[in-house]
Design an enzyme around this catalytic site. Structure first.
Site, PDB file in Angstrom:
ATOM      1  N   CYS A 110       0.834  -1.195   0.000  1.00  0.00           N
ATOM      2  CA  CYS A 110       0.000   0.000   0.000  1.00  0.00           C
ATOM      3  C   CYS A 110       0.872   1.250   0.000  1.00  0.00           C
ATOM      4  CB  CYS A 110      -0.898  -0.013   1.236  1.00  0.00           C
ATOM      5  SG  CYS A 110      -1.961   1.432   1.375  1.00  0.00           S
ATOM      6  N   HIS A 152      -9.226  -3.561  -2.160  1.00  0.00           N
ATOM      7  CA  HIS A 152      -8.269  -2.770  -1.378  1.00  0.00           C
ATOM      8  C   HIS A 152      -8.714  -1.303  -1.304  1.00  0.00           C
ATOM      9  CE1 HIS A 152      -3.939  -1.854  -0.173  1.00  0.00           C
ATOM     10  NE2 HIS A 152      -4.354  -0.659  -0.546  1.00  0.00           N
ATOM     11  N   GLU A 153      -9.144  -0.761  -2.442  1.00  0.00           N
ATOM     12  CA  GLU A 153      -9.535   0.655  -2.484  1.00  0.00           C
ATOM     13  C   GLU A 153     -10.859   0.895  -1.754  1.00  0.00           C
ATOM     14  OE1 GLU A 153      -7.200   2.653  -3.398  1.00  0.00           O
ATOM     15  OE2 GLU A 153      -6.040   0.937  -4.118  1.00  0.00           O
ATOM     16  N   HIS A 156     -10.132   1.214   1.775  1.00  0.00           N
ATOM     17  CA  HIS A 156      -9.619   2.548   2.120  1.00  0.00           C
ATOM     18  C   HIS A 156     -10.767   3.508   2.414  1.00  0.00           C
ATOM     19  CE1 HIS A 156      -5.283   2.777   1.879  1.00  0.00           C
ATOM     20  NE2 HIS A 156      -5.229   2.198   0.697  1.00  0.00           N
TER      21      HIS A 156
HETATM   22 ZN    ZN Z   1      -3.629   1.280  -0.094  1.00  0.00          ZN
END
Ligand code: ZN
Length: 187
Positions: A110, A152-153, A156
């Protein structure tokens, strides 16, 4: 190197832990939002391994993420021609609306959590619903790297970092000459 690196917030910045807010219809296409999107692209492209970026990573608690056009071309198995213009994909108010039953442990890194890498269990396939930069609704099915990026996004935007879920976390700063490890992509 310009100071674009500084656009990225520190790993300890509380903005990374917030539930980012939805973008209103009236905000889409405004100078304010487009400027933020351009800043995200700059920060992502400033990193050699940057495949995607979410708005909180540049300090904006908003539901937006961008995927590097080069990655999209590769995942579509298209040949990337040198100097070819590749368009980054912008997702506003993204939502994962469908997942496969099957999960897979995938290597992850990341841009906000340097220089840690680890294995995260991700759905093999997901369907993402979002709006593009002009507000048009899009639905995209993805597998492999792109499916991993979408998860993953989306994490976030919900204040979750991959290290919260990862196993076998290793710290591999670039100075440790582990070339193959650094071919991994960071998001
Ligand atoms: Zn990330």
């Amino acid at each position: 190197m310009t100071n674009t690196k500084k656009i990225l917030v520190e790993r300890t910045d509380p903005v990374l832990r917030l539930n980012a807010r939805k973008i209103e219809e009236s905000e889409i296409g405004t100078k304010k939002i487009d400027t933020i999107i351009n800043k995200m692209k700059l920060a992502m492209h400033a990193e050699n391994d940057g495949v995607a970026i979410a708005a909180p990573q540049i300090g904006e608690s908003l539901r937006i993420f961008v995927v590097n056009g080069e990655v999209l071309a590769l995942t579509n198995k298209k040949k990337v021609v040198p100097n070819q213009e590749l368009f980054d994909l912008v997702f506003i108010n993204p939502e994962i609306i469908k997942t496969s039953k099957k999960k897979k442990k995938m290597e992850e890194g990341c841009l906000s959590v340097r220089w840690l890498y680890g294995k995260v269990e991700r759905y093999e396939k997901v369907t993402l619903k979002a709006q593009d930069q002009n507000g048009k609704l899009v639905t995209i099915g993805a597998s492999g790297l792109l499916a991993q990026i979408f998860q993953h996004e989306t994490d976030h935007l919900n204040g979750i970092l991959f290290i919260d879920k990862a196993e076998e976390i290793e710290d591999l700063p670039p100075t440790t000459d582990l070339k193959s490890k650094h071919e991994q992509k960071a998001k």
